[in-house]
Scaffold this motif. Sequence first.
Motif, PDB file in Angstrom:
ATOM      1  N   SER A   1      -9.338  10.009  10.963  1.00  0.00           N
ATOM      2  CA  SER A   1      -9.528   9.110  12.101  1.00  0.00           C
ATOM      3  C   SER A   1     -10.965   8.934  12.567  1.00  0.00           C
ATOM      4  N   SER A   2     -11.858   9.854  12.271  1.00  0.00           N
ATOM      5  CA  SER A   2     -13.212   9.788  12.827  1.00  0.00           C
ATOM      6  C   SER A   2     -14.179   8.963  11.978  1.00  0.00           C
ATOM      7  N   ILE A   3     -13.676   8.329  10.935  1.00  0.00           N
ATOM      8  CA  ILE A   3     -14.544   7.629   9.980  1.00  0.00           C
ATOM      9  C   ILE A   3     -14.239   6.133   9.970  1.00  0.00           C
ATOM     10  N   LYS A   4     -15.261   5.342   9.859  1.00  0.00           N
ATOM     11  CA  LYS A   4     -15.109   3.893   9.710  1.00  0.00           C
ATOM     12  C   LYS A   4     -15.106   3.588   8.214  1.00  0.00           C
ATOM     13  N   TYR A   5     -13.990   3.073   7.724  1.00  0.00           N
ATOM     14  CA  TYR A   5     -13.814   2.915   6.275  1.00  0.00           C
ATOM     15  C   TYR A   5     -14.253   1.541   5.786  1.00  0.00           C
ATOM     16  N   ASP A   6     -14.827   1.546   4.598  1.00  0.00           N
ATOM     17  CA  ASP A   6     -15.199   0.304   3.934  1.00  0.00           C
ATOM     18  C   ASP A   6     -14.055  -0.229   3.083  1.00  0.00           C
ATOM     19  N   ALA A   7     -13.126   0.641   2.703  1.00  0.00           N
ATOM     20  CA  ALA A   7     -11.954   0.218   1.935  1.00  0.00           C
ATOM     21  C   ALA A   7     -10.775   1.133   2.260  1.00  0.00           C
ATOM     22  N   ILE A   8      -9.626   0.509   2.520  1.00  0.00           N
ATOM     23  CA  ILE A   8      -8.374   1.222   2.792  1.00  0.00           C
ATOM     24  C   ILE A   8      -7.331   0.642   1.848  1.00  0.00           C
ATOM     25  N   ILE A   9      -6.816   1.487   0.938  1.00  0.00           N
ATOM     26  CA  ILE A   9      -5.888   1.017  -0.089  1.00  0.00           C
ATOM     27  C   ILE A   9      -4.666   1.926  -0.076  1.00  0.00           C
ATOM     28  N   ASP A  10      -3.486   1.346   0.170  1.00  0.00           N
ATOM     29  CA  ASP A  10      -2.313   2.193   0.375  1.00  0.00           C
ATOM     30  C   ASP A  10      -1.038   1.412   0.068  1.00  0.00           C
ATOM     31  N   HIS A  11       0.050   2.168  -0.177  1.00  0.00           N
ATOM     32  CA  HIS A  11       1.354   1.549  -0.410  1.00  0.00           C
ATOM     33  C   HIS A  11       2.357   1.917   0.678  1.00  0.00           C
ATOM     34  N   HIS A  12       1.932   2.667   1.681  1.00  0.00           N
ATOM     35  CA  HIS A  12       2.818   2.967   2.800  1.00  0.00           C
ATOM     36  C   HIS A  12       2.834   1.784   3.770  1.00  0.00           C
ATOM     37  N   PRO A  13       3.877   1.662   4.590  1.00  0.00           N
ATOM     38  CA  PRO A  13       3.922   0.554   5.556  1.00  0.00           C
ATOM     39  C   PRO A  13       2.698   0.559   6.472  1.00  0.00           C
ATOM     40  N   LEU A  14       2.205  -0.626   6.808  1.00  0.00           N
ATOM     41  CA  LEU A  14       1.032  -0.759   7.667  1.00  0.00           C
ATOM     42  C   LEU A  14       1.292  -0.077   9.002  1.00  0.00           C
ATOM     43  N   SER A  15       0.346   0.799   9.422  1.00  0.00           N
ATOM     44  CA  SER A  15       0.560   1.557  10.658  1.00  0.00           C
ATOM     45  C   SER A  15      -0.656   1.555  11.572  1.00  0.00           C
ATOM     46  N   PHE A  16      -1.657   0.713  11.286  1.00  0.00           N
ATOM     47  CA  PHE A  16      -2.848   0.664  12.126  1.00  0.00           C
ATOM     48  C   PHE A  16      -3.323  -0.775  12.235  1.00  0.00           C
ATOM     49  N   CYS A  17      -4.234  -1.008  13.151  1.00  0.00           N
ATOM     50  CA  CYS A  17      -4.814  -2.343  13.296  1.00  0.00           C
ATOM     51  C   CYS A  17      -5.699  -2.605  12.088  1.00  0.00           C
ATOM     52  N   SER A  18      -5.274  -3.500  11.228  1.00  0.00           N
ATOM     53  CA  SER A  18      -5.881  -3.643   9.900  1.00  0.00           C
ATOM     54  C   SER A  18      -7.150  -4.485   9.912  1.00  0.00           C
ATOM     55  N   THR A  19      -8.154  -3.998  10.631  1.00  0.00           N
ATOM     56  CA  THR A  19      -9.462  -4.641  10.605  1.00  0.00           C
ATOM     57  C   THR A  19     -10.420  -3.756   9.830  1.00  0.00           C
ATOM     58  N   GLY A  20     -11.236  -4.351   9.026  1.00  0.00           N
ATOM     59  CA  GLY A  20     -12.186  -3.594   8.227  1.00  0.00           C
ATOM     60  C   GLY A  20     -12.662  -4.438   7.075  1.00  0.00           C
ATOM     61  N   PRO A  21     -13.711  -3.998   6.406  1.00  0.00           N
ATOM     62  CA  PRO A  21     -14.261  -4.779   5.287  1.00  0.00           C
ATOM     63  C   PRO A  21     -13.240  -5.090   4.200  1.00  0.00           C
TER      64      PRO A  21
END
Length: 331
Positions: free
Chosen positions: A101-121
Amino acid sequence: MTSNREKIKQLLSHFLGTSRVLVIINADPDAIASAMAVKRILWRRVSEVVIAYFNRITRPDNLAMIEYTEAGMVPLADVDKSLFDKFVVVDSQPDHNENFSSIKYDAIIDHHPLSFCSTGPFVDIRPDYGACSTMFTEYLRSLKVKPSAKLASALMLGIKTDTANFTRQASSRDIRAFQFLYKYANMNIVTKVERAYMTESDLDFLGNAIRQRIIRDNRAFYHAGTIHKPDELVVVADFFLSIAGVNWSVVSGVVDKKLIVILRNDGLRKGAGKTAQEAFGKFGSAGGHKTMARAELDISLIRKEIKRVNQKALSRWVLERITQTAGKKIE
């Protein structure tokens, strides 16, 4: 719908030749394989890629996979994050664990159901895929990259594990990815990893769980008390689902002042992930797929509902939360 070719092009656009990339995972076969694939995709495209994990790895099959595929991972606690300028999370999302949680991600790649506000590069979430390894196999194919035997073996193990050998959450995409990987994988590696399933201590743990189980309304429950290897809870949860007449298993234990709850079901009932979120979401992270879920709960929050927190009270509380959430029968 964006094609894999376009997706991988978007992903690569966020990295430079000077980029130093940290891939952070909650290590299991699917996450390990996916992180290895990130490293291969970014090979010669960035300055450095490091794979870091934060969970304790104790399951013998996971340890065998790391050894035989030479995954090259390091504990997150040993990493100076200030040395990196790009961050990637695979097979998870930022809200799945406080270590993310403490990191700002440049890429988020997953197959689980979306569970967060999906903003990011770059965000690629595909809950209709059985494994994140399938997504990365498609990325590799889009780049026309031939995976090494070790990478192909790892990705194959990731798919087999997360789909329970294609009996859970599997899609035609997972099958096609498996067929592609089969041509390149070292089956000796796959066999060695799959045979390293249980230690003698795991057997002892399972024996205690069998003796102390509670079966009620076709649900099997077991609270293990304070433990040191949370992976043992997974072994028990999977085993309980093989009991005739049991269609749900709920197994819990306390690790480092956190209550861990593992849920499994037969795929014919209400989703395990949704049940976990409804029952435990306000006490910590909780979620998962239709047939499998996990919750990691803050005991200090649970304390507000329990007068005296002890193992017996925690066991009763887990059972009551599941019963209250799902009613007499979980459908």
